[in-house]
Design a protein around this motif. Structure first.
Motif, PDB file in Angstrom:
ATOM      1  N   GLY A  22      17.077  -5.241  53.569  1.00 21.58           N
ATOM      2  CA  GLY A  22      16.088  -4.583  52.725  1.00 21.58           C
ATOM      3  C   GLY A  22      14.928  -4.011  53.518  1.00 21.58           C
ATOM      4  O   GLY A  22      14.489  -2.876  53.286  1.00 21.58           O
ATOM      5  N   ILE A  23      14.421  -4.787  54.478  1.00 21.70           N
ATOM      6  CA  ILE A  23      13.305  -4.312  55.302  1.00 21.70           C
ATOM      7  C   ILE A  23      13.732  -3.135  56.159  1.00 21.70           C
ATOM      8  O   ILE A  23      13.031  -2.111  56.245  1.00 21.70           O
ATOM      9  N   VAL A  24      14.886  -3.247  56.800  1.00 24.28           N
ATOM     10  CA  VAL A  24      15.359  -2.184  57.694  1.00 24.28           C
ATOM     11  C   VAL A  24      15.611  -0.888  56.929  1.00 24.28           C
ATOM     12  O   VAL A  24      15.188   0.196  57.350  1.00 24.28           O
ATOM     13  N   SER A  25      16.287  -0.975  55.792  1.00 23.08           N
ATOM     14  CA  SER A  25      16.617   0.237  55.037  1.00 23.08           C
ATOM     15  C   SER A  25      15.358   0.941  54.536  1.00 23.08           C
ATOM     16  O   SER A  25      15.263   2.176  54.555  1.00 23.08           O
ATOM     17  N   ASN A  26      14.372   0.170  54.093  1.00 28.38           N
ATOM     18  CA  ASN A  26      13.139   0.784  53.620  1.00 28.38           C
ATOM     19  C   ASN A  26      12.331   1.390  54.756  1.00 28.38           C
ATOM     20  O   ASN A  26      11.737   2.464  54.599  1.00 28.38           O
ATOM     21  N   PHE A  52      14.776   4.487  63.184  1.00 25.20           N
ATOM     22  CA  PHE A  52      13.880   3.330  63.240  1.00 25.20           C
ATOM     23  C   PHE A  52      13.954   2.520  61.947  1.00 25.20           C
ATOM     24  O   PHE A  52      13.797   3.088  60.856  1.00 25.20           O
ATOM     25  N   PRO A  53      14.171   1.203  62.079  1.00 24.97           N
ATOM     26  CA  PRO A  53      14.515   0.416  63.267  1.00 24.97           C
ATOM     27  C   PRO A  53      16.027   0.283  63.414  1.00 24.97           C
ATOM     28  O   PRO A  53      16.781   0.789  62.576  1.00 24.97           O
ATOM     29  N   SER A  54      16.478  -0.414  64.451  1.00 29.22           N
ATOM     30  CA  SER A  54      17.900  -0.578  64.707  1.00 29.22           C
ATOM     31  C   SER A  54      18.479  -1.693  63.842  1.00 29.22           C
ATOM     32  O   SER A  54      18.124  -2.862  63.991  1.00 29.22           O
ATOM     33  N   ALA A  55      19.382  -1.331  62.946  1.00 32.17           N
ATOM     34  CA  ALA A  55      20.009  -2.326  62.074  1.00 32.17           C
ATOM     35  C   ALA A  55      20.950  -3.241  62.854  1.00 32.17           C
ATOM     36  O   ALA A  55      21.041  -4.441  62.568  1.00 32.17           O
ATOM     37  N   HIS A  56      21.644  -2.675  63.838  1.00 36.48           N
ATOM     38  CA  HIS A  56      22.548  -3.487  64.659  1.00 36.48           C
ATOM     39  C   HIS A  56      21.777  -4.582  65.396  1.00 36.48           C
ATOM     40  O   HIS A  56      22.194  -5.746  65.431  1.00 36.48           O
TER      41      HIS A  56
END
Length: 265
Positions: free
Chosen positions: A139-143, A162-166
């Motif tokens: 949730g944080i990464v996608s937003n 930004f940022p790297s989900a991997h």
């Protein structure tokens, strides 16, 4: 101008930041000699020295700096320099291994469960923490991807860098592995964070992410896992009490839509 060794030095720094704090042998047995009066008289600034505060403040600061790098400033120049040096040193690097290495610490944890190794919690609580941490991190990464609108280094038309989900997933699983099995087994923690750091490195070497993307992703993954791991026991203790106050009612809307309403009594 950054030296060609800038990227390896960053990866070493990232590993050191993520590693669990070392405890001197015998430190746990040392008696506490501070009286209540001396504790009360301690300067208010001592709270800044607490490991929990630093382990939260540093990742949050790294995410903030990464977000600020989306504008033209010194941080933006830094990530451009690192990218240029990386491409010059590894011009033909390409691998799909980073798509799988991010899950390795989690698989290692379940492997240790399978061979009967005792950890901090059982397999069910660990799995619950894994699922909740993954949901929080995703949730944080996608937003942040949507808000920051940062272009990828290899795809100028792709603004989901930004940022790297991997890297976030890799450090999330490495942190859970450390919390579950690494407290008394440093080799487990070192192995997990090494794989996570290698995942972030491969995202940069594949030219899929900037340095700031990887640092922010590692910070988010670490914070997500730590947050859920720390809060999970308290939530579980209060579940029976909360269950008595919650009422779930089905709802139906025109057109055949089915839903539910959660009522707090």
């Amino acid at each position: 101008m950054l030296l060609p060794a800038a990227a390896p030095r960053f990866l070493l720094l990232l590993l050191l930041l993520a590693a669990p704090p070392l405890v001197r042998p015998g430190a746990a047995q040392a008696p506490l000699r501070a009286s209540a009066d001396s504790v009360a008289a301690a300067p208010a600034r001592n709270w800044l020295r607490r490991p929990a505060v630093l382990r939260t403040a540093i990742p949050v600061a790294l995410v903030t700096l990464g977000y600020l790098s989306r504008s033209e400033n010194l941080l933006d120049e830094l990530k451009e320099e690192v990218r240029e040096e990386t491409r010059e040193s590894f011009p033909n690097f390409h691998t799909h291994l980073d798509n799988y290495s991010r899950h390795v610490p989690a698989l290692a944890a379940y492997g240790l469960f399978a061979v009967g190794l005792k950890g901090e919690r059982g397999v069910v609580p660990f799995t619950a923490c894994y699922g909740l941490s993954h949901a929080l991190s995703t949730g944080i990464v996608s937003n942040l991807k949507r808000i920051s609108h940062t272009r990828r280094p290899d795809q100028p038309t792709d603004f989901s860098s930004f940022p790297s989900a991997h890297t976030a997933e890799a450090f999330l699983t490495a942190t859970l592995l450390h919390e579950q099995f690494g407290r008394g087994r440093p080799w487990v923690s070192v192995a997990g964070y090494t794989v996570a750091t290698a995942t972030g490195a491969m995202r940069m070497l594949n030219d899929r992410h900037w340095l700031t993307d990887v640092v922010a992703g590692a910070s988010i993954g670490f914070l997500s896992a730590e947050t859920v791991w720390r809060l999970y026991p308290a939530v579980v203790r209060h579940l029976p009490h909360l269950a008595q106050k919650l009422l779930l009612l089905p709802t139906y809307a025109p057109g055949g839509a089915v839903g539910a309403v959660l009522v707090v009594r």
